[in-house]
Design an enzyme around this catalytic site. Structure first.
Site, PDB file in Angstrom:
ATOM      1  N   CYS A  29       0.545  -1.246  -0.106  1.00 40.22           N
ATOM      2  CA  CYS A  29      -0.251  -0.033  -0.019  1.00 40.22           C
ATOM      3  C   CYS A  29       0.957   1.160  -0.020  1.00 40.22           C
ATOM      4  CB  CYS A  29      -0.786   0.049   1.044  1.00 40.22           C
ATOM      5  SG  CYS A  29      -2.087  -1.631   1.119  1.00 40.22           S
ATOM      6  N   GLN A 209     -10.593 -12.240  -9.754  1.00 38.84           N
ATOM      7  CA  GLN A 209     -10.402 -10.937  -9.441  1.00 38.84           C
ATOM      8  C   GLN A 209     -10.251 -10.522  -7.974  1.00 38.84           C
ATOM      9  OE1 GLN A 209     -10.161  -8.730 -11.684  1.00 38.84           O
ATOM     10  NE2 GLN A 209     -10.430  -9.897 -13.626  1.00 38.84           N
ATOM     11  N   GLU A 256      -7.820 -19.466 -23.402  1.00 41.79           N
ATOM     12  CA  GLU A 256      -7.033 -19.602 -21.967  1.00 41.79           C
ATOM     13  C   GLU A 256      -5.896 -20.051 -22.256  1.00 41.79           C
ATOM     14  OE1 GLU A 256      -5.198 -18.820 -18.679  1.00 41.79           O
ATOM     15  OE2 GLU A 256      -6.862 -17.585 -19.345  1.00 41.79           O
ATOM     16  N   CYS A 330      -4.778  -4.318 -15.988  1.00 40.84           N
ATOM     17  CA  CYS A 330      -4.167  -4.047 -14.699  1.00 40.84           C
ATOM     18  C   CYS A 330      -2.926  -3.265 -14.520  1.00 40.84           C
ATOM     19  CB  CYS A 330      -4.343  -5.276 -13.750  1.00 40.84           C
ATOM     20  SG  CYS A 330      -3.376  -6.420 -14.104  1.00 40.84           S
TER      21      CYS A 330
END
Length: 390
Positions: A29, A209, A256, A330
């Site tokens: 963070c 996710q 995939e 992302c």
């Protein structure tokens, strides 16, 4: 558009729950200190700047979808045995040192509660000598745990894991030595989760996710952008997070690269009676991207590649002139690189939605929708077609 908004952050972005004791040490963070308005402006700027660098000058962002503290349902932690004990946590920023986590304001409380218990379990395992890792996905059936260790498994380890799973009501614990394929050590009940109404059994350590609210925001944005008619190609489909949402609107052909994930998607589709509407194929799109002629029949392409992006594949999507490209990303840096192929092939940016499901980190999820220009207005640029490795 679905908006998931946590309570406003106050006091330098620390929120009512107080500061994290690991801030400045943990590499997760890094934006934890920012005030809320500054924080959101920074995240929005990451996406807008990435798109402008790709060549899209008129960038208008949709309002950000946001997830709050305590929502992260996946943890991927490093483990090290030292003379002082077992370290379990995240690496320090730009370092191999491990910050021994006692709590985490981002993780779901169910996963936080496992931290001291996992530390004690690992201390007793013979299969763990020096280095290990723990991945835990919080499924609807409970935490699904994958351990990777650096030594062979012993009978005493199997007994310890079975006892641990029973004590903590875990559906499954799987194990692997190094990078070997995981094997289930104990399965107390089916490790399942529900994706848009379809029950799946993901493989150990599967990509899901990061949060339920982030998943919902991605799905809502993708569905809004789908064309009214036509087949949809889904690339990097994983276990079907977006697949099972889109199948109510269109027939889906999904690709995939991870074989266990393809099997999970296919099995779930068959059990749900969706085999006629979902076709799932195993293919490593990094080594063998879909060619333009394979993509040409589709009305839309939805792709959600890994952190490294999908430059080779996006170049071929651009060459195919697929009418609608929905890019779930992302990593703004790879989005900028990949989106440049679309800009140079005449695509227009229809919408761009920041999704802040990686709370307080430098990472940003986004969903960008690109539409192909009418044929008469398309430039003559042709995206290069990369060669697949021999």
């Amino acid at each position: 558009m679905m908006m998931i908004t946590p309570p406003p952050l106050t006091g330098g972005g620390l929120g009512g729950g107080g500061p994290c004791p690991h801030f400045d040490a943990c590499g997760g963070c890094t934006l934890h200190h920012l005030a809320d308005t500054t924080y959101i402006e920074h995240k929005n700027t990451l996406l807008a700047t990435a798109l402008r660098r790709a060549g899209f000058t008129d960038v208008v962002l949709s309002p950000p979808a946001r997830t709050g503290r305590g929502e992260r349902r996946r943890m991927d932690l490093a483990v090290r045995r030292t003379p002082e004990g077992v370290q379990l946590g995240l690496h320090r920023e730009r370092s191999t040192d491990i910050v021994d986590l006692t709590t985490c304001l981002v993780l779901h409380p169910t996963l936080v509660a496992l931290l001291p218990l996992l530390r004690d379990l690992l201390r007793r395992l013979q299969a763990f000598r020096r280095e290990a890792s723990v991945i835990a996905n919080l499924l609807d059936s409970g935490p699904d745990v994958l351990l990777r260790t650096d030594a062979p498994f012993a009978l005493s380890d199997r007994l310890a894991l079975t006892e641990f799973a029973r004590a903590q009501s875990l559906p499954r614990i799987a194990w692997a030595q190094g990078n070997d394929e995981p094997e289930p050590i104990v399965v107390l009940h089916p490790p399942t989760t529900i994706l848009s109404g379809t029950t799946i059994t993901p493989p150990p350590g599967a990509f899901l996710q990061a949060s339920a609210s982030g998943e919902a925001a991605i799905i809502d944005t993708v569905l809004t952008a789908l064309p009214a008619k036509g087949r949809v190609a889904e690339l990097f489909a994983g276990c079907g997070t977006i697949t099972f949402a889109m199948v109510q609107r269109a027939r889906i052909t999904a690709w995939e690269g991870d074989a266990p994930s393809v099997s999970a998607l296919r099995n779930a589709a068959n059990h749900a009676g969706l085999a006629g509407r979902i076709e799932a194929t195993h293919r490593d799109l990094a080594r063998q991207p879909l060619q333009a002629k394979e993509l040409a029949p589709f009305a839309a392409v939805v792709l959600d590649p890994p952190f490294a992006g999908a430059a080779s594949q996006v170049a071929l999507i651009a060459a195919a002139k697929v009418p609608v490209v929905i890019y779930v990303n992302c990593n703004p840096a790879t989005l900028s690189r990949d989106a440049r192929f679309l800009h140079q092939s005449g695509y227009r940016l229809q919408s761009a939605t920041p999704i802040d499901q990686f709370l307080w980190s430098a990472r940003l999820e986004s969903v960008c929708v690109f539409t192909s220009a009418p044929a008469a207005r398309r430039p003559t640029y042709r995206a290069p077609i990369p060669h697949s490795p021999a």
